[in-house]
Scaffold this motif. Structure first.
Motif, mmCIF file in Angstrom:
data_model
loop_
_atom_site.group_PDB
_atom_site.id
_atom_site.type_symbol
_atom_site.label_atom_id
_atom_site.label_comp_id
_atom_site.label_asym_id
_atom_site.label_seq_id
_atom_site.Cartn_x
_atom_site.Cartn_y
_atom_site.Cartn_z
ATOM 1 N N LEU A 22 46.228 53.761 49.923
ATOM 2 C CA LEU A 22 45.171 52.773 49.675
ATOM 3 C C LEU A 22 44.196 53.270 48.599
ATOM 4 O O LEU A 22 43.683 52.479 47.806
ATOM 5 C CB LEU A 22 44.421 52.470 50.985
ATOM 6 C CG LEU A 22 45.211 51.631 51.995
ATOM 7 C CD1 LEU A 22 44.505 51.603 53.355
ATOM 8 C CD2 LEU A 22 45.406 50.197 51.484
ATOM 9 N N THR A 23 43.968 54.578 48.575
ATOM 10 C CA THR A 23 43.107 55.139 47.527
ATOM 11 C C THR A 23 43.733 54.889 46.152
ATOM 12 O O THR A 23 43.044 54.491 45.198
ATOM 13 C CB THR A 23 42.924 56.649 47.758
ATOM 14 O OG1 THR A 23 42.346 56.858 49.048
ATOM 15 C CG2 THR A 23 42.026 57.255 46.691
ATOM 16 N N PHE A 29 43.655 48.888 40.915
ATOM 17 C CA PHE A 29 42.938 47.645 40.600
ATOM 18 C C PHE A 29 41.624 47.914 39.854
ATOM 19 O O PHE A 29 41.107 47.028 39.188
ATOM 20 C CB PHE A 29 42.697 46.830 41.880
ATOM 21 C CG PHE A 29 43.928 46.079 42.315
ATOM 22 C CD1 PHE A 29 44.311 44.916 41.663
ATOM 23 C CD2 PHE A 29 44.724 46.558 43.330
ATOM 24 C CE1 PHE A 29 45.462 44.223 42.046
ATOM 25 C CE2 PHE A 29 45.870 45.873 43.712
ATOM 26 C CZ PHE A 29 46.253 44.715 43.063
ATOM 27 N N GLU A 30 41.094 49.141 39.971
ATOM 28 C CA GLU A 30 39.910 49.479 39.171
ATOM 29 C C GLU A 30 40.292 49.601 37.695
ATOM 30 O O GLU A 30 39.545 49.160 36.818
ATOM 31 C CB GLU A 30 39.310 50.797 39.675
ATOM 32 C CG GLU A 30 38.533 50.639 40.968
ATOM 33 C CD GLU A 30 38.038 51.968 41.505
ATOM 34 O OE1 GLU A 30 37.030 51.973 42.229
ATOM 35 O OE2 GLU A 30 38.683 53.011 41.217
ATOM 36 N N ALA A 31 41.481 50.187 37.452
ATOM 37 C CA ALA A 31 41.957 50.360 36.069
ATOM 38 C C ALA A 31 43.484 50.334 36.086
ATOM 39 O O ALA A 31 44.127 51.379 36.235
ATOM 40 C CB ALA A 31 41.459 51.689 35.500
ATOM 41 N N GLN A 105 46.988 40.926 32.398
ATOM 42 C CA GLN A 105 46.465 41.315 33.715
ATOM 43 C C GLN A 105 44.994 40.977 33.896
ATOM 44 O O GLN A 105 44.528 40.796 35.014
ATOM 45 C CB GLN A 105 46.694 42.807 33.948
ATOM 46 C CG GLN A 105 48.163 43.152 34.230
ATOM 47 C CD GLN A 105 48.327 44.603 34.610
ATOM 48 O OE1 GLN A 105 47.548 45.451 34.171
ATOM 49 N NE2 GLN A 105 49.352 44.903 35.395
ATOM 50 N N LYS A 106 44.274 40.887 32.772
ATOM 51 C CA LYS A 106 42.845 40.590 32.913
ATOM 52 C C LYS A 106 42.615 39.204 33.535
ATOM 53 O O LYS A 106 41.579 38.951 34.142
ATOM 54 C CB LYS A 106 42.137 40.692 31.561
ATOM 55 C CG LYS A 106 42.575 39.655 30.538
ATOM 56 C CD LYS A 106 41.774 39.814 29.253
ATOM 57 C CE LYS A 106 42.156 38.717 28.242
ATOM 58 N NZ LYS A 106 41.416 38.865 26.976
ATOM 59 N N LEU A 107 43.642 38.297 33.373
ATOM 60 C CA LEU A 107 43.512 36.967 33.993
ATOM 61 C C LEU A 107 43.492 37.046 35.522
ATOM 62 O O LEU A 107 43.020 36.147 36.204
ATOM 63 C CB LEU A 107 44.666 36.061 33.536
ATOM 64 C CG LEU A 107 44.699 35.694 32.047
ATOM 65 C CD1 LEU A 107 45.913 34.824 31.747
ATOM 66 C CD2 LEU A 107 43.425 34.956 31.657
ATOM 67 N N LEU A 108 44.037 38.144 36.051
ATOM 68 C CA LEU A 108 44.075 38.327 37.512
ATOM 69 C C LEU A 108 42.729 38.784 38.079
ATOM 70 O O LEU A 108 42.551 38.838 39.289
ATOM 71 C CB LEU A 108 45.143 39.349 37.882
ATOM 72 C CG LEU A 108 46.571 38.850 38.076
ATOM 73 C CD1 LEU A 108 47.087 38.089 36.876
ATOM 74 C CD2 LEU A 108 47.511 40.002 38.409
ATOM 75 N N ARG A 109 41.819 39.159 37.157
ATOM 76 C CA ARG A 109 40.513 39.702 37.580
ATOM 77 C C ARG A 109 40.731 40.860 38.563
ATOM 78 O O ARG A 109 40.260 40.822 39.713
ATOM 79 C CB ARG A 109 39.665 38.611 38.236
ATOM 80 C CG ARG A 109 39.439 37.402 37.341
ATOM 81 C CD ARG A 109 38.865 36.241 38.148
ATOM 82 N NE ARG A 109 38.875 35.026 37.367
ATOM 83 C CZ ARG A 109 37.817 34.537 36.731
ATOM 84 N NH1 ARG A 109 36.674 35.174 36.781
ATOM 85 N NH2 ARG A 109 37.901 33.418 36.042
ATOM 86 N N GLN A 111 39.566 43.788 39.095
ATOM 87 C CA GLN A 111 38.434 44.491 39.718
ATOM 88 C C GLN A 111 37.919 43.754 40.962
ATOM 89 O O GLN A 111 37.288 44.348 41.832
ATOM 90 C CB GLN A 111 37.285 44.668 38.705
ATOM 91 C CG GLN A 111 37.570 45.676 37.599
ATOM 92 C CD GLN A 111 38.501 45.130 36.531
ATOM 93 O OE1 GLN A 111 38.624 43.905 36.400
ATOM 94 N NE2 GLN A 111 39.145 46.010 35.773
ATOM 95 N N THR A 112 38.210 42.439 41.027
ATOM 96 C CA THR A 112 37.758 41.652 42.180
ATOM 97 C C THR A 112 38.363 42.181 43.483
ATOM 98 O O THR A 112 37.798 42.001 44.564
ATOM 99 C CB THR A 112 38.173 40.174 41.989
ATOM 100 O OG1 THR A 112 37.815 39.766 40.678
ATOM 101 C CG2 THR A 112 37.516 39.272 43.002
ATOM 102 N N TYR A 113 39.545 42.818 43.365
ATOM 103 C CA TYR A 113 40.247 43.271 44.570
ATOM 104 C C TYR A 113 39.682 44.578 45.129
ATOM 105 O O TYR A 113 40.022 44.982 46.244
ATOM 106 C CB TYR A 113 41.737 43.474 44.271
ATOM 107 C CG TYR A 113 42.492 42.174 44.070
ATOM 108 C CD1 TYR A 113 43.045 41.497 45.151
ATOM 109 C CD2 TYR A 113 42.626 41.626 42.798
ATOM 110 C CE1 TYR A 113 43.724 40.309 44.971
ATOM 111 C CE2 TYR A 113 43.306 40.431 42.612
ATOM 112 C CZ TYR A 113 43.854 39.778 43.690
ATOM 113 O OH TYR A 113 44.523 38.598 43.522
ATOM 114 N N VAL A 114 38.861 45.250 44.360
ATOM 115 C CA VAL A 114 38.422 46.586 44.767
ATOM 116 C C VAL A 114 37.630 46.559 46.078
ATOM 117 O O VAL A 114 37.902 47.324 47.004
ATOM 118 C CB VAL A 114 37.590 47.229 43.629
ATOM 119 C CG1 VAL A 114 36.960 48.542 44.115
ATOM 120 C CG2 VAL A 114 38.481 47.483 42.416
#
Length: 543
Positions: A22-23, A29-31, A105-109, A111-114
């Motif tokens: 998970l880490t 998803f952060e990068a 991938q930016k269309l998936l946003r 960072q929202t998943y973090v």
């Protein structure tokens, strides 16, 4: 009760492995980077193998030593937790796989998943503690993660679908929806883990919502470790019934019955119990508590001493059965006399049967036949017999009404041999109606018992015919001339419709043949002559 060392050890390794995965998933998803995605895919075997080791150790422990219920439930719970931890691992890899398929991938946003993934990781980190300490409060918090992930899913779903309007990159956004679905499903896995933890603590398999209704009816009465649940039954409508033991404020053990399920059904049960307490006090159990939550509700009901009539018919001595029958006939006759009103009643047995035949044909398709010709003689379809029976029944209302149980099966009648009292349970269908409804259901609930030895079948037949004898005597005294004819339609209804619960083809065939015989015989009676009709009850209920 501790878990076996092999279970505890591998569960600890599994939780640590999943924490690492998970880490990495959060880091991806952060990068988003392909190297991180590959690292996650390469860990697939670790979580799967550790989960398999936990489950194998649980199975081995279940196979050896005493098979105590608490031990079985604890091992079963550990197995469920391991299976769902591995599922969370797989969902994470699938989410990354879908994300990697998106060209933009930016269309998936991403960072929202973090934030939601950090919630999943923090929740997983507390599973070991909840399992070790038997902490129900913590188990509930683990289950509540599903609602948070659900809210996140709904918000991002709206964003993705809005972005899809007028864009040329719908394929990328479709991959985004698939990523979202995998993360959302992690909430379902956490809920399953929460339910496994609660089940271990309560001592019975329990769903998340059911736990809350149980706690609601016991508000301030007991802690989880002071509650003991034993399953009694699960109704076909989805309600679950359990025997519940707990300690009161004086340290004494108190026993009650906990029933929960669909809010409408439980409410009907409550109304039925209240009605019985007004028309015939002492027959129905007392309601100790009632709570509703969302679409479900729960009742805490007085525990009744004694045995169900089904247990008595199948297992008691002849003398004990005779005593129970005597009490039942006396009680039922007394109810009918005390609640009798001059309001005519229509049982509509054929209408009930017509509604249930789809379920019968689904289990026994060979009975779904049209009309047939045998040596020039036309044999009507069963549906045609039902339709003809409905037309005759419409002219034969019962001349009076009584208050009936409404689902008068053997297992809904309790006899207390010490107090020599009859009690009724499962009262959600109670109402003023033709007493033939209860008589026919009771008689057929005997016949449909799937017991084949000759001695028990003879006893079953005797209980059914004795009930008929008592009811026929009541009918004569009340000057009810069409009792036998209406009973025939009620018996045909119950015999045919009960086959939807009978898998044994031979037993189902015997029941369907009797239903057909009864309908054909009743329909052969000239209109206006129904009062002369008699059924060969002893032959019908003998095998």
């Amino acid at each position: 009760m501790p878990l076996p060392d092999a279970v505890e050890e591998n569960m600890s390794f599994l939780l640590a492995e999943l924490d690492g995965q998970l880490t990495r998933l959060i880091g991806y998803f952060e990068a988003p980077r392909r190297e991180t995605a590959l690292q996650l895919v390469q860990r697939a075997g670790y979580s799967h193998n550790l989960s398999a080791r936990v489950r194998k150790a649980c199975l081995a422990a279940m196979m050896r030593g005493k098979r105590a219920e608490a031990k079985r439930l604890r091992l079963q719970g550990a197995d469920t937790i391991a299976r769902n931890l591995d599922l969370i691992s797989r969902l994470g890899r699938r989410a990354v796989d879908h994300a990697e398929r998106a060209e933009r991938q930016k269309l998936l946003r991403p960072q929202t998943y973090v934030t939601p993934l950090k919630r999943v990781r923090a929740t997983v980190a507390r599973i070991g503690e909840a399992l070790r300490d038997g902490d129900s409060k913590l188990a509930v918090e683990i289950g509540e993660a599903r609602a948070e992930l659900g809210g996140f899913h709904d918000r991002l779903f709206r964003t993705y679908t809005r972005d899809m309007q007028g864009t040329k990159h719908t394929e990328d956004l479709a991959h985004g929806l698939l990523v979202l679905n995998e993360i959302h499903r992690m909430g379902e896995a956490l809920l399953a883990i929460s339910e496994a933890l609660l089940s271990i603590n309560i001592g019975q398999s329990v769903q998340f919502e059911r736990y809350f209704t149980l706690r609601s009816v016991l508000d301030g009465v007991a802690r989880d470790e002071e509650i003991s649940l034993q399953p009694l039954a699960e109704t076909r409508s989805g309600s679950a019934i359990s025997s519940l033991s707990l300690r009161n404020g004086k340290g004494e053990t108190v026993t009650a019955v906990f029933k929960d399920g669909d809010r409408r059904k439980v409410k009907e049960e409550r109304v039925g119990v209240k009605s019985w307490n007004s028309v015939y006090p002492g027959l129905a159990p007392e309601i100790l508590s009632y709570e509703r939550r969302g679409k479900s509700a729960a009742l805490l009901i007085e525990h009744l001493e004694g045995e169900t009539f089904e247990d008595i018919v199948l297992g008691a001595s002849d003398a004990a059965l005779a005593e129970a029958q005597k009490a039942l006939h006396k009680t039922v006759g007394d109810i009918w006399r005390q609640t009798r009103t001059d309001e005519p009643a229509e049982m509509k047995a054929m209408e009930q049967l017509a509604r249930r035949m789809k379920d019968v044909y689904r289990l026994h398709p060979r009975y779904a036949r049209g009309a047939q010709s045998v040596n020039g003689v036309t044999v009507k379809s069963f549906d045609a017999l039902i339709a003809a029976g409905a037309r005759r029944e419409a002219t034969l209302a019962a001349p009076f009404s009584v208050y009936i149980h409404g689902d008068f099966n053997l297992d809904n009648v309790i006899y207390d041999p010490v107090g020599r009292k009859i009690r009724f349970i499962d009262l959600h269908r109670s109402r003023y109606m033709d007493y033939v409804q209860d008589v026919s259901v009771f008689m057929v609930s005997n016949y449909r018992l799937q017991v084949l030895d000759a001695g028990t079948r003879a006893r079953i037949a005797r209980v059914a015919t004795d009930m008929h004898g008592m009811a026929a005597k009541f009918a004569r005294r009340q000057k009810d001339p069409t009792f036998e004819y209406r009973l025939a339609l009620g018996l045909a209804r119950s015999l045919a419709s009960s086959t939807r619960f009978v898998v044994d083809k031979d037993h189902a065939r015997r029941m369907m043949l009797r239903a057909r015989y009864i309908l054909e015989t009743a329909l052969a009676v000239p209109e206006g002559k129904e009062a002369r009709f008699r059924l060969p009850i002893r032959n019908l209920f003998s095998d």
